[in-house]
Design an enzyme around this catalytic site. Sequence first.
Site, PDB file in Angstrom:
ATOM      1  N   GLY A 145       0.814  -1.476   0.088  1.00 17.32           N
ATOM      2  CA  GLY A 145      -0.337   0.085   0.347  1.00 17.32           C
ATOM      3  C   GLY A 145       0.840   1.383   0.137  1.00 17.32           C
ATOM      4  O   GLY A 145       2.126   1.868   0.110  1.00 17.32           O
ATOM      5  N   GLY A 154       0.002  -4.935   0.519  1.00 19.14           N
ATOM      6  CA  GLY A 154      -1.456  -5.359  -0.087  1.00 19.14           C
ATOM      7  C   GLY A 154      -1.204  -6.062  -1.652  1.00 19.14           C
ATOM      8  O   GLY A 154      -2.267  -6.506  -2.255  1.00 19.14           O
ATOM      9  N   GLU A 181       5.380  -6.206   7.557  1.00 23.26           N
ATOM     10  CA  GLU A 181       4.670  -4.517   8.295  1.00 23.26           C
ATOM     11  C   GLU A 181       4.531  -4.572   9.955  1.00 23.26           C
ATOM     12  O   GLU A 181       4.354  -3.448  10.737  1.00 23.26           O
ATOM     13  CB  GLU A 181       2.666  -4.471   8.440  1.00 23.26           C
ATOM     14  CG  GLU A 181       2.406  -3.901   6.959  1.00 23.26           C
ATOM     15  CD  GLU A 181       2.023  -6.386   6.290  1.00 23.26           C
ATOM     16  OE1 GLU A 181       1.886  -5.554   5.210  1.00 23.26           O
ATOM     17  OE2 GLU A 181       2.371  -6.981   6.457  1.00 23.26           O
ATOM     18  N   ASP A 203      -2.387  -6.342   7.226  1.00 21.82           N
ATOM     19  CA  ASP A 203      -3.310  -6.697   7.008  1.00 21.82           C
ATOM     20  C   ASP A 203      -4.449  -8.014   5.527  1.00 21.82           C
ATOM     21  O   ASP A 203      -3.626  -8.672   5.139  1.00 21.82           O
ATOM     22  CB  ASP A 203      -4.249  -5.141   7.380  1.00 21.82           C
ATOM     23  CG  ASP A 203      -3.045  -4.187   5.929  1.00 21.82           C
ATOM     24  OD1 ASP A 203      -2.417  -4.947   5.653  1.00 21.82           O
ATOM     25  OD2 ASP A 203      -4.364  -3.208   6.231  1.00 21.82           O
TER      26      ASP A 203
END
Length: 331
Positions: A64, A113, A136, A144
């Site tokens: 992301g 992502g 992360e 996530d």
Amino acid sequence: MSYIRTSVSNGVGEIVLDRPKALNALDQSMIDDLYETLTAWGDDDAVETVLVTSSSDRAFCAGGDIRAIRDSALAGDTAAVTKYFASEYRVNQLIAEYPKPYVALVDGAAMGGGLGISVHGEIRVVTEKALIAMPETAIGFFPDVGATYFLPRLPAGVGMWLGLTGARVRGSDAVALGLATHYVPSEELATVADSIRSGAGLAEALADHRDPVEPSLPLRKIADYFGDVSVDAVVGGLRGAVGDDWAEEMLALLGSASPTSLFVTARLLEEGGSSSLAECLERELSTAEKITAHPDFAEGVRAVLVDKDRNPSFTPPTIAEVSPEAVAEII
């Protein structure tokens, strides 16, 4: 301008991720464009298969647009933070439930992502250049994009290992672990892609690329050291492995992560093991909203992506100082 290019031919709708300078990091516009395109193609009889590729030879998708999220968080723009993650997770759910074959060709980095727009699809093709990771915890965040659903479903200890350490997995190992479905040598990937684009059919295009792959990873060690859901137990076990170079390497990775993120990640992975993808994504959204307001997120992104000094000052600085109450406030 759009950072994705789309085309439809021979029953194949192709999405080309085209933000090479940022290694195809997903910004808000890319997420919105992906959702709009996939939603339209889901009901389009002219599209029988969706193919997702990259214009970059370095990355499929590096994750992301974390720097932009950090800027929004520092500005107190919680609405922008929530919009980003809610939109991204909506795309992840859409891909997981997609009514047509969804094929991702991964020849380069696929992190964070990037896994969200590949792993949830029906077919994930990787090469020896594929580099897969959920890094992360090093930036004060957590795995996530549905990772709290798919990581606990990997072989014993592997999900916790990947989630806590951010360790990187190469192409053939990704197939062996179940993160990918097919392995294709990089030099043959263009031929496979052209075969899919021709409309010849996925079975024909991938016929020679689904042989069982033996992992090169130390799966027994991973199961032994990361089979526990307790961060303290994992670290304690690794510290007790005197003279084990691999254990020392893992301790170094854990030592560079946000202590708070480690505990948040372990809790989410534990809960994700008995949750649906939708439940995991809902929990991830709530957690993302809170953890991006924690000082470790801004500091971690600064150290890794902004100043790139790799020397973050996390609060608190050690796992011994992370309280259960602080973790409960985030999840």
